[in-house]
Design an enzyme around this catalytic site. Sequence first.
Site, PDB file in Angstrom:
ATOM      1  N   PHE A 161      36.878 -21.425  -6.740  1.00  0.00           N
ATOM      2  CA  PHE A 161      37.926 -21.907  -7.555  1.00  0.00           C
ATOM      3  C   PHE A 161      37.925 -20.921  -8.723  1.00  0.00           C
ATOM      4  O   PHE A 161      38.952 -20.669  -9.345  1.00  0.00           O
ATOM      5  CB  PHE A 161      37.783 -23.348  -8.243  1.00  0.00           C
ATOM      6  CG  PHE A 161      38.036 -24.729  -7.355  1.00  0.00           C
ATOM      7  CD1 PHE A 161      38.952 -24.134  -6.472  1.00  0.00           C
ATOM      8  CD2 PHE A 161      37.811 -25.765  -7.661  1.00  0.00           C
ATOM      9  CE1 PHE A 161      39.415 -25.269  -5.453  1.00  0.00           C
ATOM     10  CE2 PHE A 161      38.269 -26.713  -6.892  1.00  0.00           C
ATOM     11  CZ  PHE A 161      39.096 -26.745  -5.904  1.00  0.00           C
TER      12      PHE A 161
ATOM     13  N   HIS B 193      32.286 -34.988  -3.792  1.00  0.00           N
ATOM     14  CA  HIS B 193      33.884 -34.765  -3.968  1.00  0.00           C
ATOM     15  C   HIS B 193      34.268 -35.153  -2.654  1.00  0.00           C
ATOM     16  O   HIS B 193      35.401 -34.877  -2.614  1.00  0.00           O
ATOM     17  CB  HIS B 193      34.097 -33.597  -4.521  1.00  0.00           C
ATOM     18  CG  HIS B 193      33.449 -33.076  -5.979  1.00  0.00           C
ATOM     19  ND1 HIS B 193      33.728 -31.962  -6.365  1.00  0.00           N
ATOM     20  CD2 HIS B 193      33.685 -33.958  -7.029  1.00  0.00           C
ATOM     21  CE1 HIS B 193      33.625 -31.993  -7.599  1.00  0.00           C
ATOM     22  NE2 HIS B 193      33.189 -33.229  -8.189  1.00  0.00           N
TER      23      HIS B 193
HETATM   24  P1  NAD Z   1      33.517 -22.676  -8.561  1.00  0.00           P
HETATM   25  O1  NAD Z   1      34.764 -21.796  -8.274  1.00  0.00           O
HETATM   26  O2  NAD Z   1      33.708 -23.309 -10.278  1.00  0.00           O
HETATM   27  O3  NAD Z   1      32.639 -21.579  -9.031  1.00  0.00           O
HETATM   28  C1  NAD Z   1      31.870 -20.938  -8.036  1.00  0.00           C
HETATM   29  C2  NAD Z   1      30.838 -20.010  -8.551  1.00  0.00           C
HETATM   30  O4  NAD Z   1      30.244 -19.298  -7.313  1.00  0.00           O
HETATM   31  C3  NAD Z   1      31.199 -18.804  -9.248  1.00  0.00           C
HETATM   32  O5  NAD Z   1      30.568 -19.114 -10.518  1.00  0.00           O
HETATM   33  C4  NAD Z   1      30.876 -17.606  -8.505  1.00  0.00           C
HETATM   34  O6  NAD Z   1      30.377 -16.634  -9.253  1.00  0.00           O
HETATM   35  C5  NAD Z   1      29.762 -17.906  -7.659  1.00  0.00           C
HETATM   36  N1  NAD Z   1      29.933 -17.435  -6.221  1.00  0.00           N
HETATM   37  C6  NAD Z   1      31.042 -17.229  -5.505  1.00  0.00           C
HETATM   38  N2  NAD Z   1      30.619 -16.623  -4.479  1.00  0.00           N
HETATM   39  C7  NAD Z   1      29.274 -16.467  -4.283  1.00  0.00           C
HETATM   40  C8  NAD Z   1      28.468 -15.797  -3.362  1.00  0.00           C
HETATM   41  N3  NAD Z   1      28.836 -15.604  -2.062  1.00  0.00           N
HETATM   42  N4  NAD Z   1      27.282 -15.884  -3.794  1.00  0.00           N
HETATM   43  C9  NAD Z   1      26.808 -16.417  -5.065  1.00  0.00           C
HETATM   44  N5  NAD Z   1      27.680 -16.792  -5.974  1.00  0.00           N
HETATM   45  C10 NAD Z   1      28.993 -17.062  -5.654  1.00  0.00           C
HETATM   46  O7  NAD Z   1      33.002 -23.453  -7.838  1.00  0.00           O
HETATM   47  P2  NAD Z   1      32.232 -25.250  -8.203  1.00  0.00           P
HETATM   48  O8  NAD Z   1      31.452 -24.814  -9.378  1.00  0.00           O
HETATM   49  O9  NAD Z   1      31.836 -25.721  -6.752  1.00  0.00           O
HETATM   50  O10 NAD Z   1      33.304 -26.269  -8.606  1.00  0.00           O
HETATM   51  C11 NAD Z   1      34.694 -26.029  -8.348  1.00  0.00           C
HETATM   52  C12 NAD Z   1      34.925 -27.168  -7.379  1.00  0.00           C
HETATM   53  O11 NAD Z   1      35.346 -26.538  -6.515  1.00  0.00           O
HETATM   54  C13 NAD Z   1      34.032 -28.184  -6.775  1.00  0.00           C
HETATM   55  O12 NAD Z   1      34.338 -29.292  -7.191  1.00  0.00           O
HETATM   56  C14 NAD Z   1      34.553 -28.197  -5.094  1.00  0.00           C
HETATM   57  O13 NAD Z   1      34.875 -29.502  -4.907  1.00  0.00           O
HETATM   58  C15 NAD Z   1      35.614 -27.343  -5.170  1.00  0.00           C
HETATM   59  N6  NAD Z   1      35.728 -26.245  -4.160  1.00  0.00           N
HETATM   60  C16 NAD Z   1      35.124 -26.623  -2.873  1.00  0.00           C
HETATM   61  C17 NAD Z   1      35.410 -25.689  -1.581  1.00  0.00           C
HETATM   62  C18 NAD Z   1      34.561 -25.882  -0.726  1.00  0.00           C
HETATM   63  O14 NAD Z   1      34.576 -26.995  -0.176  1.00  0.00           O
HETATM   64  N7  NAD Z   1      34.273 -24.880  -0.105  1.00  0.00           N
HETATM   65  C19 NAD Z   1      36.226 -24.474  -2.030  1.00  0.00           C
HETATM   66  C20 NAD Z   1      36.856 -24.636  -3.260  1.00  0.00           C
HETATM   67  C21 NAD Z   1      36.750 -25.335  -4.295  1.00  0.00           C
END
Ligand code: NAD
Length: 246
Positions: free
Chosen positions: A35, A120
């Site tokens: 996100f 979630h």
């Molecule tokens: P976020 O998007 O707020 O933060 C993601 C963090 O991960 C960022 O700080 C970024 O710097 C870091 N990041 C990204 N790729 C990385 C990598 N390869 N290695 C290390 N660090 C990396 O995500 P969040 O904290 O999970 O919160 C947002 C919401 O996103 C959650 O509630 C979740 O439910 C939802 N979400 C989930 C998915 C999924 O299921 N894969 C995808 C998108 C969003």
Amino acid sequence: MDRKLAEAAALLSRSSRAYAFTGAGVSTESGIPDFRSPGTGLWSNPKLLSLATGDALQREPARFYNVFLPQWLAYRQAVPNPAHKAIAGLEAIGRLSGVVTQNIDGLHRKAGSQVVWEVHGHLRHLVCSSCQRPASFAVAEEALQKGALPPRCRCGGVVRPDVVLFGEAMAPDFDRALTVLRQGCELMLIVGSSLAVYPAASLVRFADALIIVNRDPTPYDDQAVVLRGSAGEIVPELLKSVVGSR
Ligand code: NAD
């Protein structure tokens, strides 16, 4: 980085109640955008943010599905990357007692993690928003192909994903994770989370010590051993280092 990695491995080796806490960043290397990564995060598009709510699903279910269903279908096809596998590996050797995840993609289970709290929700099936009867994703795919979104249950209710949208209560796994963490958490290994989404991020406060693996800074960095960079590279290194020190 080598010194920090050794410090983190030592913490993991000596902590008897350690849990992982993961966010969208653990899955970006499986091809699922997060996100909040600058530029690539889904919330760079403000329209998506306003549509990811329980209200939007009720008000404009067809639009909601047209935007999010293709994403969820892609999540369901994704495969675990080395970070998911290394987290499962740390559990297998007794260094993690479980993983609390904000992700809905199901990749920790697919990677072999046994104890997983999906705070979630998840995308393994859909559920009718009226009668609560479960439905398969095939129902939604069929509705997409026929141009008949949103998918409907046989009772006529709109079928929805079993995930937590903005403005909705947390999934039952949140309370389960809370109960376990309250009993004691010596260490939390946080991977790929901005730690900006509440109440999920509040769980971090139950840990006595933190390791953070993340590309960007988080509000908890000053309280943690921080390993900055790619989760898919760092977490396997951490596993290797813990195994090597046994
Ligand atoms: P976020 O998007 O707020 O933060 C993601 C963090 O991960 C960022 O700080 C970024 O710097 C870091 N990041 C990204 N790729 C990385 C990598 N390869 N290695 C290390 N660090 C990396 O995500 P969040 O904290 O999970 O919160 C947002 C919401 O996103 C959650 O509630 C979740 O439910 C939802 N979400 C989930 C998915 C999924 O299921 N894969 C995808 C998108 C969003």
